[in-house]
Design an enzyme around this catalytic site. Structure first.
Site, mmCIF file in Angstrom:
data_model
loop_
_atom_site.group_PDB
_atom_site.id
_atom_site.type_symbol
_atom_site.label_atom_id
_atom_site.label_comp_id
_atom_site.label_asym_id
_atom_site.label_seq_id
_atom_site.Cartn_x
_atom_site.Cartn_y
_atom_site.Cartn_z
ATOM 1 N N GLY A 68 0.824 -1.210 0.000
ATOM 2 C CA GLY A 68 0.000 0.000 0.000
ATOM 3 C C GLY A 68 0.847 1.243 0.000
ATOM 4 N N ASN A 69 0.222 2.377 0.254
ATOM 5 C CA ASN A 69 0.958 3.640 0.311
ATOM 6 C C ASN A 69 0.339 4.535 1.375
ATOM 7 O OD1 ASN A 69 -1.089 5.495 -1.003
ATOM 8 N ND2 ASN A 69 -0.877 3.891 -2.544
ATOM 9 N N ARG A 70 0.947 5.686 1.595
ATOM 10 C CA ARG A 70 0.587 6.519 2.744
ATOM 11 C C ARG A 70 -0.468 7.577 2.440
ATOM 12 N NH1 ARG A 70 6.034 8.945 4.429
ATOM 13 N NH2 ARG A 70 4.824 9.847 6.111
#
Ligand code: CTP
Length: 410
Positions: free
Chosen positions: A208-210
């Site tokens: 995933g990412n932030r």
């Protein structure tokens, strides 16, 4: 610190005014609450006095020596009337001054925001709609009501938007004036992707990412306030849906891709006027997803996770663009030894072929999950608009102003 007058008229939604008052005081503003006499049937003056730390009166016969009916309006930086009932809108539109709130509205030089709340029939009645048009023509902001549960078993347009939405939009007007929430997106259909995709590795893990989704949420909220019909394709965002916005939840890049194409109108549905790709979409996903949880000792020490490329949704939307449809991309960039942020961004704009590219400088890691932002909006014709720094709703208002100026006339 700004001086905000919070007008409260007599509807059940008056209880939400206490939460809005709280949001304003927590943001450091000095708030003077001016209820109508009818509002005090719903919430007592003591509640507003305690939460604001200021006296609360409803008529022009209290504190006459202070000439309150003139002073309160004259010295305000912003007036927000929430809830604004059908009766209050009618009295404001006709310039009545039969209580302290309407007198204050006549003496205010500052921006005024009305937040209507009433039964659907009252909202849709031509008398109310004419009053709203009159108030908007004179420069006031009248937010569209939220759709949802009303008093009793009824539901429909007429609900007061949640206090957090109203507070965020009021802050935009306080900073940029009433024009920041003009009705320049009325009749437009906009589709916004937000958040960050998650690409599963097994039933419990993902890549995933932030991205928090906050900028996309602000874009949706401001577009709805400016009259647009808004769809928010949301990848893994836990925030409550902004008022007036339909949220389509998605998880992976592939799900986001399918939803964006369907909502863009390429599937034969209503054509979107604007497509905004603010989501952080994973460029790659694991080549295979394990059906059962991967055990650390079942396959020895894995030295790599094979990845395959995801489709570039923005590029696909550009390729399938209909006449008059605007496609807006986002780019998080850092400068490096080869080029600065804007040079990289210009190259990306050309590569992607979108109409506008909203560029975030993430060199100092200052964007993800933070409340404030600052961007440059690059256009294919070479224009560059700098927006911010400021809260994400303020940035959203600036982005929509740039977009609205480029829409073909409806
Ligand atoms: N985007 C997309 N589909 C992808 C990846 C990104 O639609 N599979 C969109 C994003 O929503 C954003 C823009 O493309 O609007 C970002 O461009 P991109 O080239 O993906 O940015 P980076 O991943 O930062 O690219 P690079 O590594 O080339 O700088």
């Amino acid at each position: 610190m700004s001086r905000i007058v919070l007008g409260v008229s007599g509807g059940v939604a008056a209880y939400k005014a206490a939460l809005l008052l709280r949001a304003f005081t927590e943001a450091g503003h000095d708030v003077r609450v001016v209820p109508t006499p009818a509002a005090l049937h719903f919430v007592g003056a003591a509640t507003f006095e305690a939460l604001s730390g200021n006296p609360v009166t409803t008529d022009v016969w209290s504190d006459v020596d202070e000439v309150a009916h003139v002073r309160i309006g004259q010295t305000a930086d912003l007036v927000v009337v929430a809830p604004a009932t059908a009766d209050l809108l009618a009295r404001a539109a006709t310039g009545r001054a039969d209580d302290l709130l309407t007198a204050t509205l006549l003496t205010a030089h500052c921006p005024v925001v009305f937040v209507p709340a009433m039964h659907t029939e009252m909202w849709l009645h031509p008398a109310t709609q004419d009053n709203v048009a009159t108030l908007r023509r004179r420069g006031a902001v009248v937010l569209p009501p939220a759709v949802g549960r009303l008093t009793g078993p009824d539901s429909g347009p007429g609900r007061l938007p949640e206090p957090a939405d109203v507070a965020a939009l009021a802050a935009v007007v306080l900073e940029s004036g009433a024009a920041a929430l003009a009705q320049d997106l009325a009749g437009r259909r906009v589709v916004i992707s937000a958040g960050g995709t998650r690409e599963p590795l097994d039933p419990v893990r993902y890549l995933g990412n932030r991205s928090s989704g906050k900028q996309g949420w602000a874009l949706a909220r401001v577009a709805a306030a400016r009259g647009a019909d808004v769809v928010l394709v949301a990848a893994n965002v836990e925030l409550p849906a902004p008022f007036g916005v339909r949220v389509v939840p998605v998880g992976t890049a592939e799900e986001l891709r399918t939803a964006m194409h369907a909502e863009a109108g390429s599937g034969g549905g209503a054509m979107a006027d604007v497509l905004v790709m603010s989501a952080a979409v994973a460029d790659f996903r694991p080549a295979s997803v394990a059906g059962a949880k991967m055990k650390k000792d079942s396959a020895g020490e894995p030295d790599s996770v094979p990845l395959v490329r995801n489709a570039d949704v923005l590029a696909e939307l550009v390729a399938g663009r209909r006449p008059g449809q605007l496609v807006v991309g986002f780019a998080a960039e850092t400068g490096d030894a080869e080029a600065d942020v804007l040079t990289h961004a210009r190259a990306k704009l050309t590569r992607k072929g979108c109409d506008l590219l909203v560029v975030n400088d993430v060199s100092a890691g200052q964007v993800f999950g933070k409340e404030d932002n600052s961007v440059v909006v690059l256009a294919a014709d070479g224009a560059a608009d700098e927006i911010g720094p400021g809260p994400k709703d303020l940035i959203a208002a600036g982005i929509w102003t740039t977009i609205a100026a480029r829409l073909t006339p409806a």
